[in-house]
Design a protein around this motif. Structure first.
Motif, PDB file in Angstrom:
ATOM      1  N   ALA A   3       0.740  -1.215   0.088  1.00 29.93           N
ATOM      2  CA  ALA A   3       0.062  -0.162  -0.035  1.00 29.93           C
ATOM      3  C   ALA A   3       0.841   1.112   0.024  1.00 29.93           C
ATOM      4  CB  ALA A   3      -0.983  -0.151   1.099  1.00 29.93           C
ATOM      5  N   PHE A   4       1.895   1.152   0.376  1.00 27.79           N
ATOM      6  CA  PHE A   4       3.020   2.276   0.599  1.00 27.79           C
ATOM      7  C   PHE A   4       3.556   2.442  -0.851  1.00 27.79           C
ATOM      8  CE2 PHE A   4       2.280   1.909   5.163  1.00 27.79           C
ATOM      9  CZ  PHE A   4       2.508   2.994   5.752  1.00 27.79           C
ATOM     10  N   PHE A   5       3.826   1.534  -1.456  1.00 26.83           N
ATOM     11  CA  PHE A   5       4.823   1.500  -2.587  1.00 26.83           C
ATOM     12  C   PHE A   5       4.424   1.264  -3.796  1.00 26.83           C
ATOM     13  CE2 PHE A   5       7.642   0.472   1.212  1.00 26.83           C
ATOM     14  CZ  PHE A   5       8.119   1.435   1.144  1.00 26.83           C
ATOM     15  N   ARG A   6       3.012   0.758  -4.052  1.00 30.54           N
ATOM     16  CA  ARG A   6       2.503   0.577  -5.268  1.00 30.54           C
ATOM     17  C   ARG A   6       2.419   1.811  -6.077  1.00 30.54           C
ATOM     18  NH1 ARG A   6      -3.523  -0.985  -6.655  1.00 30.54           N
ATOM     19  NH2 ARG A   6      -3.438  -1.115  -8.866  1.00 30.54           N
ATOM     20  N   MET A   7       2.927   1.825  -7.418  1.00 27.18           N
ATOM     21  CA  MET A   7       2.852   2.960  -8.230  1.00 27.18           C
ATOM     22  C   MET A   7       2.211   2.670  -9.544  1.00 27.18           C
ATOM     23  SD  MET A   7       3.925   6.293  -8.899  1.00 27.18           S
ATOM     24  CE  MET A   7       5.469   6.412  -8.011  1.00 27.18           C
ATOM     25  N   VAL A   8       1.359   3.594 -10.026  1.00 31.79           N
ATOM     26  CA  VAL A   8       0.573   3.070 -11.472  1.00 31.79           C
ATOM     27  C   VAL A   8       0.854   4.204 -12.399  1.00 31.79           C
ATOM     28  CG1 VAL A   8      -1.158   1.446 -10.392  1.00 31.79           C
ATOM     29  CG2 VAL A   8      -1.457   4.045 -10.922  1.00 31.79           C
ATOM     30  N   ILE A   9       0.847   4.177 -13.502  1.00 30.99           N
ATOM     31  CA  ILE A   9       0.785   5.117 -14.548  1.00 30.99           C
ATOM     32  C   ILE A   9      -0.757   5.309 -15.037  1.00 30.99           C
ATOM     33  CG2 ILE A   9       1.414   6.088 -16.709  1.00 30.99           C
ATOM     34  CD1 ILE A   9       3.747   5.594 -14.760  1.00 30.99           C
ATOM     35  N   ARG A  10      -1.414   6.419 -14.830  1.00 32.28           N
ATOM     36  CA  ARG A  10      -2.812   6.856 -15.165  1.00 32.28           C
ATOM     37  C   ARG A  10      -2.652   7.914 -16.423  1.00 32.28           C
ATOM     38  NH1 ARG A  10      -6.222   5.162 -11.912  1.00 32.28           N
ATOM     39  NH2 ARG A  10      -4.964   5.478 -10.169  1.00 32.28           N
ATOM     40  N   LYS A  11      -3.487   7.250 -17.550  1.00 29.43           N
ATOM     41  CA  LYS A  11      -3.288   7.962 -18.814  1.00 29.43           C
ATOM     42  C   LYS A  11      -4.409   8.875 -19.169  1.00 29.43           C
ATOM     43  CE  LYS A  11      -0.066   4.769 -20.920  1.00 29.43           C
ATOM     44  NZ  LYS A  11       0.324   3.790 -22.005  1.00 29.43           N
ATOM     45  N   TYR A  12      -4.472   9.730 -19.704  1.00 27.23           N
ATOM     46  CA  TYR A  12      -5.609  10.698 -20.197  1.00 27.23           C
ATOM     47  C   TYR A  12      -5.233  11.173 -21.716  1.00 27.23           C
ATOM     48  CZ  TYR A  12      -7.015  10.568 -15.537  1.00 27.23           C
ATOM     49  OH  TYR A  12      -7.250  10.183 -13.921  1.00 27.23           O
ATOM     50  N   LYS A  13      -6.507  10.933 -22.629  1.00 26.84           N
ATOM     51  CA  LYS A  13      -6.235  11.648 -23.908  1.00 26.84           C
ATOM     52  C   LYS A  13      -7.182  12.745 -23.725  1.00 26.84           C
ATOM     53  CE  LYS A  13      -4.657   7.793 -26.432  1.00 26.84           C
ATOM     54  NZ  LYS A  13      -4.824   6.919 -27.671  1.00 26.84           N
ATOM     55  N   LEU A  14      -6.433  13.928 -24.183  1.00 24.17           N
ATOM     56  CA  LEU A  14      -7.225  15.387 -24.100  1.00 24.17           C
ATOM     57  C   LEU A  14      -7.340  15.924 -25.509  1.00 24.17           C
ATOM     58  CD1 LEU A  14      -6.411  16.723 -20.705  1.00 24.17           C
ATOM     59  CD2 LEU A  14      -8.325  14.982 -21.218  1.00 24.17           C
ATOM     60  N   HIS A  15      -8.181  16.577 -26.068  1.00 19.87           N
ATOM     61  CA  HIS A  15      -8.233  17.232 -27.384  1.00 19.87           C
ATOM     62  C   HIS A  15      -8.655  18.662 -27.524  1.00 19.87           C
ATOM     63  CE1 HIS A  15      -8.863  12.865 -28.110  1.00 19.87           C
ATOM     64  NE2 HIS A  15      -8.175  12.982 -29.210  1.00 19.87           N
ATOM     65  N   SER A  16      -7.833  19.251 -28.195  1.00 19.69           N
ATOM     66  CA  SER A  16      -8.216  20.793 -28.359  1.00 19.69           C
ATOM     67  C   SER A  16      -7.885  21.382 -29.766  1.00 19.69           C
ATOM     68  CB  SER A  16      -7.431  21.780 -27.533  1.00 19.69           C
ATOM     69  OG  SER A  16      -7.511  22.938 -27.447  1.00 19.69           O
ATOM     70  N   ASN A  17      -8.798  22.167 -30.189  1.00 20.02           N
ATOM     71  CA  ASN A  17      -8.477  22.915 -31.448  1.00 20.02           C
ATOM     72  C   ASN A  17      -7.603  23.991 -31.251  1.00 20.02           C
ATOM     73  OD1 ASN A  17     -10.361  24.726 -30.242  1.00 20.02           O
ATOM     74  ND2 ASN A  17     -11.960  24.272 -31.703  1.00 20.02           N
ATOM     75  N   LYS A  18      -6.993  24.172 -30.120  1.00 17.57           N
ATOM     76  CA  LYS A  18      -6.190  25.510 -29.900  1.00 17.57           C
ATOM     77  C   LYS A  18      -4.865  25.055 -30.213  1.00 17.57           C
ATOM     78  CE  LYS A  18      -9.040  27.985 -26.534  1.00 17.57           C
ATOM     79  NZ  LYS A  18      -8.728  28.425 -25.030  1.00 17.57           N
ATOM     80  N   ILE A  19      -4.588  23.792 -30.287  1.00 12.85           N
ATOM     81  CA  ILE A  19      -3.049  23.518 -30.489  1.00 12.85           C
ATOM     82  C   ILE A  19      -2.853  22.771 -31.900  1.00 12.85           C
ATOM     83  CG2 ILE A  19      -2.533  23.261 -28.023  1.00 12.85           C
ATOM     84  CD1 ILE A  19      -3.304  20.111 -28.516  1.00 12.85           C
ATOM     85  N   ALA A  20      -1.722  22.626 -32.459  1.00 10.51           N
ATOM     86  CA  ALA A  20      -1.275  22.260 -33.755  1.00 10.51           C
ATOM     87  C   ALA A  20      -0.558  21.088 -33.691  1.00 10.51           C
ATOM     88  CB  ALA A  20      -0.633  23.488 -34.522  1.00 10.51           C
TER      89      ALA A  20
END
Length: 231
Positions: A3-20
């Motif tokens: 419980a102290f040492f477990r580590m995960v990678i959590r991924k999110y995909k976000l989109h925007s028309n403000k970036i190229a």
């Protein structure tokens, strides 16, 4: 001990028309001067940017910041690093001491200020201080990312703002998660609302990379967040 040492990678995909272009951004919060070798081993590859919204130090012990500079120096070898303050940092040092610590490690401190970085507008904000409101940091026409340590500030100060993405930590995921419910978070009390994940498509709260208290995490691993920001 898991419980102290477990580590995960959590991924999110976000989109925007403000970036190229696409960005791979790592979000790390609540370092709390912990041992960091396992964090470095878990870091995603090919990052464009690393964002850290506060609590580098731990206010309960002497030498509360001894590992901060070495950790950030290692992160800077992987990508540019931008940092804002958390409540432990505020309790441990002045704003100028924080800025000197972060900048001496090769990263950039954002203390109620903003900057442009490769098509993104990055801001760091810690409560209303020196007359600086979060909205004053917003830049029209850019994709705006705000580092703001405490997620409970969102409802009061940020919900009506124009930021595209707000990054927070502080809640440590609620420490215990039972049957899908967080139990307790500093600043939010029992059964807190904002503890981890994406809210309203723009407030992203991470559980943090450390466990600075003796109470173990239950159903609530430490995490590194990987944001894939796409056009």
């Amino acid at each position: 001990m898991g419980a102290f040492f477990r580590m995960v990678i959590r991924k999110y995909k976000l989109h925007s028309n403000k970036i190229a272009r696409q960005y791979r951004i790592a979000l790390l919060s609540d370092f709390h001067n912990c041992r960091f070798q396992n964090i470095l081993k878990a870091m995603p590859d090919n990052l464009d940017l690393i964002l850290m919204p506060g609590d580098f130090c731990i206010r309960y012990f002497m030498q509360c910041r001894s590992r901060v500079i070495p950790f950030i120096q290692e992160l800077c070898k992987r990508a540019p690093v931008y940092c804002s303050m958390g409540n432990h940092d505020k309790d441990c040092m002045s704003d100028q001491e924080f800025r000197s610590m972060i900048n001496s490690a090769g990263a950039t401190a954002l203390i109620n200020e903003s900057c442009d970085w490769n098509g993104l507008h990055l801001s760091g904000w810690y409560y209303i201080q020196d007359g600086v409101s979060p909205e004053s940091l917003y830049q029209q026409g850019s994709y705006n990312i705000l580092l703001s340590h405490k997620p409970e500030w969102y409802t009061r100060y940020l919900q009506d703002s124009h930021f595209d993405l707000v990054l927070s930590g502080h809640a440590h995921g609620g420490q215990w998660n039972l049957f899908g419910k967080a139990i307790l978070a500093s600043g939010q009390g029992l059964f807190p609302k904002y503890v981890k994940g994406l809210y309203e498509d723009r407030l992203l709260v991470t559980t943090g990379v450390s466990n600075p208290v003796l109470i173990p995490r239950i159903g609530n691993p430490r995490e590194i967040v990987l944001i894939e920001l796409q056009a």
